[in-house]
Scaffold this motif. Structure first.
Motif, PDB file in Angstrom:
ATOM      1  N   GLN A 289       7.249   6.600 -10.491  1.00 40.30           N
ATOM      2  CA  GLN A 289       6.487   6.756  -9.255  1.00 40.30           C
ATOM      3  C   GLN A 289       5.624   5.520  -9.073  1.00 40.30           C
ATOM      4  O   GLN A 289       4.817   5.181  -9.951  1.00 40.30           O
ATOM      5  CB  GLN A 289       5.608   8.007  -9.319  1.00 40.30           C
ATOM      6  N   MET A 290       5.785   4.851  -7.954  1.00 38.55           N
ATOM      7  CA  MET A 290       5.075   3.594  -7.704  1.00 38.55           C
ATOM      8  C   MET A 290       4.186   3.770  -6.483  1.00 38.55           C
ATOM      9  O   MET A 290       4.689   4.001  -5.370  1.00 38.55           O
ATOM     10  CB  MET A 290       6.078   2.460  -7.477  1.00 38.55           C
ATOM     11  N   ASN A 291       2.898   3.685  -6.689  1.00 40.46           N
ATOM     12  CA  ASN A 291       1.919   3.836  -5.613  1.00 40.46           C
ATOM     13  C   ASN A 291       1.165   2.530  -5.399  1.00 40.46           C
ATOM     14  O   ASN A 291       1.139   1.672  -6.273  1.00 40.46           O
ATOM     15  CB  ASN A 291       0.928   4.949  -5.951  1.00 40.46           C
ATOM     16  N   ASN A 292       0.551   2.419  -4.232  1.00 43.38           N
ATOM     17  CA  ASN A 292      -0.234   1.233  -3.904  1.00 43.38           C
ATOM     18  C   ASN A 292       0.563  -0.042  -4.202  1.00 43.38           C
ATOM     19  O   ASN A 292       0.065  -0.963  -4.877  1.00 43.38           O
ATOM     20  CB  ASN A 292      -1.554   1.225  -4.683  1.00 43.38           C
ATOM     21  N   LEU A 293       1.764  -0.093  -3.692  1.00 43.11           N
ATOM     22  CA  LEU A 293       2.643  -1.222  -3.968  1.00 43.11           C
ATOM     23  C   LEU A 293       2.104  -2.509  -3.359  1.00 43.11           C
ATOM     24  O   LEU A 293       1.468  -2.503  -2.292  1.00 43.11           O
ATOM     25  CB  LEU A 293       4.043  -0.931  -3.442  1.00 43.11           C
ATOM     26  N   LYS A 294       2.363  -3.603  -4.064  1.00 41.13           N
ATOM     27  CA  LYS A 294       1.912  -4.925  -3.640  1.00 41.13           C
ATOM     28  C   LYS A 294       3.123  -5.850  -3.467  1.00 41.13           C
ATOM     29  O   LYS A 294       4.164  -5.613  -4.096  1.00 41.13           O
ATOM     30  CB  LYS A 294       0.979  -5.514  -4.709  1.00 41.13           C
ATOM     31  N   PRO A 295       2.999  -6.886  -2.665  1.00 45.68           N
ATOM     32  CA  PRO A 295       4.134  -7.811  -2.497  1.00 45.68           C
ATOM     33  C   PRO A 295       4.634  -8.374  -3.826  1.00 45.68           C
ATOM     34  O   PRO A 295       5.841  -8.600  -3.975  1.00 45.68           O
ATOM     35  CB  PRO A 295       3.545  -8.910  -1.601  1.00 45.68           C
TER      36      PRO A 295
ATOM     37  N   GLY B 268       0.795  -1.216   0.000  1.00 46.09           N
ATOM     38  CA  GLY B 268       0.000   0.000   0.000  1.00 46.09           C
ATOM     39  C   GLY B 268       0.830   1.270   0.000  1.00 46.09           C
ATOM     40  O   GLY B 268       0.288   2.363  -0.218  1.00 46.09           O
ATOM     41  N   GLY B 269       2.119   1.131   0.244  1.00 42.84           N
ATOM     42  CA  GLY B 269       2.999   2.294   0.283  1.00 42.84           C
ATOM     43  C   GLY B 269       3.467   2.712  -1.094  1.00 42.84           C
ATOM     44  O   GLY B 269       3.045   2.165  -2.120  1.00 42.84           O
ATOM     45  N   SER B 270       4.368   3.713  -1.104  1.00 42.94           N
ATOM     46  CA  SER B 270       4.856   4.301  -2.351  1.00 42.94           C
ATOM     47  C   SER B 270       6.368   4.418  -2.337  1.00 42.94           C
ATOM     48  O   SER B 270       6.977   4.551  -1.267  1.00 42.94           O
ATOM     49  CB  SER B 270       4.250   5.691  -2.560  1.00 42.94           C
ATOM     50  N   LEU B 271       6.944   4.373  -3.512  1.00 35.46           N
ATOM     51  CA  LEU B 271       8.358   4.655  -3.725  1.00 35.46           C
ATOM     52  C   LEU B 271       8.491   5.383  -5.063  1.00 35.46           C
ATOM     53  O   LEU B 271       7.668   5.193  -5.964  1.00 35.46           O
ATOM     54  CB  LEU B 271       9.182   3.369  -3.794  1.00 35.46           C
TER      55      LEU B 271
END
Length: 123
Positions: free
Chosen positions: A82-88, A15-18
């Motif tokens: 930009q990567m949002n709503n990251l998933k495993p 759910g985080g961002s990088l």
């Protein structure tokens, strides 16, 4: 020759961002297309996103569409992811690539590559 250096990877919760950066130097120009690929352990290199400088168009893998955004800063010769709503399942080493006229989704058509940056998404 073109040199590419990625940065911005790390560990983040689901759910985080990088934001990844790819700084280009050497024989760079606005004629280059820039791509982001990723490779998870035991898997092949997978297309993520690409940007065509000449026609100002972006391309995304279905798995990241709506969550990732590729952009550029001409003045800094840098491309961002930009990567949002990251998933495993986004966990992988992310690579930046460049070439003048690649098949955007095919990693084999890019001549220049960065060293990669690790992205780990915990559940």
């Amino acid at each position: 020759q073109v040199q590419l250096v990625e940065s911005g990877g790390g560990l983040v919760q689901a759910g985080g961002s990088l934001r990844l950066s790819c700084a280009a130097s050497g024989r760079t120009s606005n004629n280059f297309a820039m791509g982001w690929f990723r490779q998870a352990p035991g898997r092949g290199r997978e297309f993520v996103a690409a940007f065509s400088w000449t026609i100002n168009r972006t391309y995304y893998a279905d798995s990241v569409k709506g969550r990732f955004t590729i952009s550029r800063d001409n003045a800094k010769n840098t491309v961002y992811l930009q990567m949002n709503n990251l998933k495993p399942e986004d966990t992988a080493v992310y690579y930046c690539a460049a070439d003048t006229r690649p098949d955007y989704r095919d990693h084999k058509t890019y001549a220049y590559w960065g060293q990669g940056t690790q992205v780990t998404v915990s559940s």
